[in-house]
Every structure is written in structure tokens, then in C-alpha cells.
Scaffold this motif. Structure first.
Motif, mmCIF file in Angstrom:
data_model
loop_
_atom_site.group_PDB
_atom_site.id
_atom_site.type_symbol
_atom_site.label_atom_id
_atom_site.label_comp_id
_atom_site.label_asym_id
_atom_site.label_seq_id
_atom_site.Cartn_x
_atom_site.Cartn_y
_atom_site.Cartn_z
ATOM 1 N N ASP A 82 35.163 39.502 36.057
ATOM 2 C CA ASP A 82 36.430 39.087 35.457
ATOM 3 C C ASP A 82 36.858 37.732 36.014
ATOM 4 O O ASP A 82 36.930 37.546 37.237
ATOM 5 C CB ASP A 82 37.524 40.113 35.765
ATOM 6 C CG ASP A 82 37.258 41.466 35.120
ATOM 7 O OD1 ASP A 82 36.560 41.499 34.096
ATOM 8 O OD2 ASP A 82 37.749 42.487 35.650
ATOM 9 N N CYS A 83 37.162 36.788 35.136
ATOM 10 C CA CYS A 83 37.562 35.462 35.577
ATOM 11 C C CYS A 83 38.088 34.654 34.390
ATOM 12 O O CYS A 83 37.989 35.075 33.229
ATOM 13 C CB CYS A 83 36.391 34.720 36.225
ATOM 14 S SG CYS A 83 35.058 34.310 35.061
ATOM 15 N N LEU A 151 42.855 44.048 32.825
ATOM 16 C CA LEU A 151 42.294 44.184 34.163
ATOM 17 C C LEU A 151 42.485 45.592 34.704
ATOM 18 O O LEU A 151 41.664 46.089 35.475
ATOM 19 C CB LEU A 151 42.940 43.163 35.103
ATOM 20 C CG LEU A 151 42.513 41.704 34.899
ATOM 21 C CD1 LEU A 151 43.433 40.774 35.679
ATOM 22 C CD2 LEU A 151 41.065 41.507 35.335
ATOM 23 N N LEU A 190 43.364 35.754 39.206
ATOM 24 C CA LEU A 190 41.964 35.627 38.797
ATOM 25 C C LEU A 190 41.323 34.373 39.375
ATOM 26 O O LEU A 190 41.975 33.333 39.511
ATOM 27 C CB LEU A 190 41.869 35.553 37.270
ATOM 28 C CG LEU A 190 42.058 36.852 36.500
ATOM 29 C CD1 LEU A 190 42.267 36.563 35.022
ATOM 30 C CD2 LEU A 190 40.857 37.770 36.708
#
Length: 255
Positions: A82-83, A151, A190
């Protein structure tokens, strides 16, 4: 804003014909691949939509090599977790290359794009997030809430692609960076992966007059979530712009 001189030279009639053949080819392929994938996506969710999208994007890149003689060298390490992926944006080609390199890609895109038949539905299914620019800060707050919800979900976010300048730019052109990427980074805690490109040397902003050659897209070192807030935008801009200029210079582009 800084502008460098354009790439010299003119294309011949045959090259413009090749451009037209490319867009005809990929238009038909988009329709066929999109329709063929609908049953899989209807029952398979986001993973199935990503699988179809990967096949479609790969086909588009293959057709670019076939008709236009354009290829791309991918440098650095594309993220898998995740980014936020914050990229220089010069043309349609860098959209394809960056998206193809990421396993669970999604874009923040104008809501009008997501209303396009078939492909707009795929954009929704892979997790693209529409933005209404007229809403300003309210739109950013809505996107931040969506990121936090994803998320917290079992599927996670994936790699959210954002163009900090908000539009395509000419080779060597620098525009002010919008602060949305910094706002979303803080709201969702993030990491951010900058991306430099020189794709505009080969593929113009408006998509016509593509030149054969080998473009470069480079994934740069990650900026951690705890990087100081007041230094983030200047660090991001320097990483993307300085490295994009370096890639332009490597390809022979001079001021």
C-alpha cells in the motif's frame, strides 16, 4: 515554470499513418478485451479486474512497439504494498508503463473519465477514485476518508497513482505541485514513491506524432510516512523533477 526547447525535427506522412493505425488497433482491442473480461470481473471483483487490466495494458504497450517503435526501460523497484505513487506525467505512454509495473494499481482521476463506457467501469472495479476538482478541499477530505476505509479493509489500498502537477507537461517543463498528495499522505499515513520519466520525448502530450525510441520510467527511493511534513513537498518535487531532467539529458535533450 521553466520551459526547455522542443525536440527538433518533423515526422513524415508514413509515421503519422502508423500513429493512426495504432489508435485504430488499440481502440478495437480495448473494446474486445473489455467485453470479453466483463463476465470474469462481474464475479471475480478487484483481482479479476486487475488481471484484465494488466492484459489490456500489456497489449497496448506491445502495439506501441509494433506500430510506433516505442519501448520503455523500467528502472528502480516498483512498489508492491500500500502506497501513493507520485509521478511526473508527460503523456499517455507513461500512464501505461507505470500502471503495468504495479500489481494493484489505481488512479485518482477526474470523475468524467469514470463515466466512459466499459473502461470507466473497469476503472471503478480496480479501485480508481473519482475526484470532483470543483469541490476543492471537500473533495480531498472525501478521498482521504476513502483511503482510510480501504486500508482498514481486507483488500487494502494497493498502489494509488497521483500526478502532483495535475496535468501533462512538455519535456523539461516544471509546474507548481498541488498539495493534495501531501494531504493524502498525512491523512492515510502512507509512504510515497516518486517516479521520474522522459516519455514526452517520444510520445507528445496530445498523442500524435509519436517518435520511435526507448523511453525511461524510473521508480525512485520511497519517502517514508514520517518524513517531516514541512519538507515533504520540496523533497518530492526535487526528486521527481531533477531525476526527470537527468533522464531527458541521458536521451540527448538539452536546454
Amino acid at each position: 515554470m521553466r520551459n526547455l526547447s522542443p525536440v527538433p525535427g518533423r515526422l513524415g506522412p508514413w509515421q503519422y499513418l502508423q500513429n493512426a493505425l495504432y489508435y485504430l488497433h488499440v481502440g478495437l482491442a480495448t473494446l474486445l478485451i473489455g467485453l470479453a473480461g466483463l463476465p470474469f470481473v462481474a464475479f471475480g471483483g478487484r483481482d479479476a479486474a486487475n488481471a484484465v487490466a494488466t492484459r489490456w495494458i500489456g497489449y497496448m504497450l506491445w502495439a506501441a512497439r509494433l506500430h510506433l517503435g516505442v519501448t520503455c526501460e523500467l528502472r528502480g523497484t516498483p512498489p508492491e504494498g500500500d502506497c501513493i505513487v507520485a509521478a511526473k506525467h508527460q503523456c499517455f505512454f507513461d500512464i501505461l508503463v507505470i500502471a503495468h509495473a504495479l500489481p494493484r494499481r489505481a488512479f485518482v482521476m477526474k470523475r468524467e473519465v469514470m463515466r466512459v463506457p466499459i473502461m470507466g467501469w473497469y476503472a471503478y472495479k480496480v479501485g480508481c477514485i473519482p475526484i470532483d476538482r470543483a469541490r476543492g478541499r471537500d473533495a480531498l477530505r472525501a478521498i482521504a476518508g476513502e483511503l482510510r476505509a480501504r486500508l482498514a479493509s481486507a483488500g487494502g489500498l494497493g498502489q494509488l497513482i497521483i500526478y502532483p502537477e495535475g496535468t501533462r507537461t512538455r519535456p523539461g517543463e516544471r509546474r507548481d505541485y498541488k498539495h493534495g498528495v501531501g494531504t493524502l499522505r498525512l491523512a492515510a499515513d502512507l509512504p510515497v514513491v516518486p517516479v521520474a520519466v522522459n516519455t514526452g520525448l517520444f510520445w507528445p502530450r496530445k498523442g500524435w506524432g509519436v517518435r520511435p525510441g526507448r523511453a525511461v520510467v524510473e521508480f525512485l527511493p520511497v519517502i517514508a510516512p514520517d518524513f517531516p511534513r514541512d519538507e515533504f513537498m520540496s523533497r518530492l518535487r526535487a526528486d521527481i523533477e531533477d531525476n526527470s531532467d537527468r533522464l531527458l539529458a541521458e536521451a540527448g535533450f538539452r536546454q
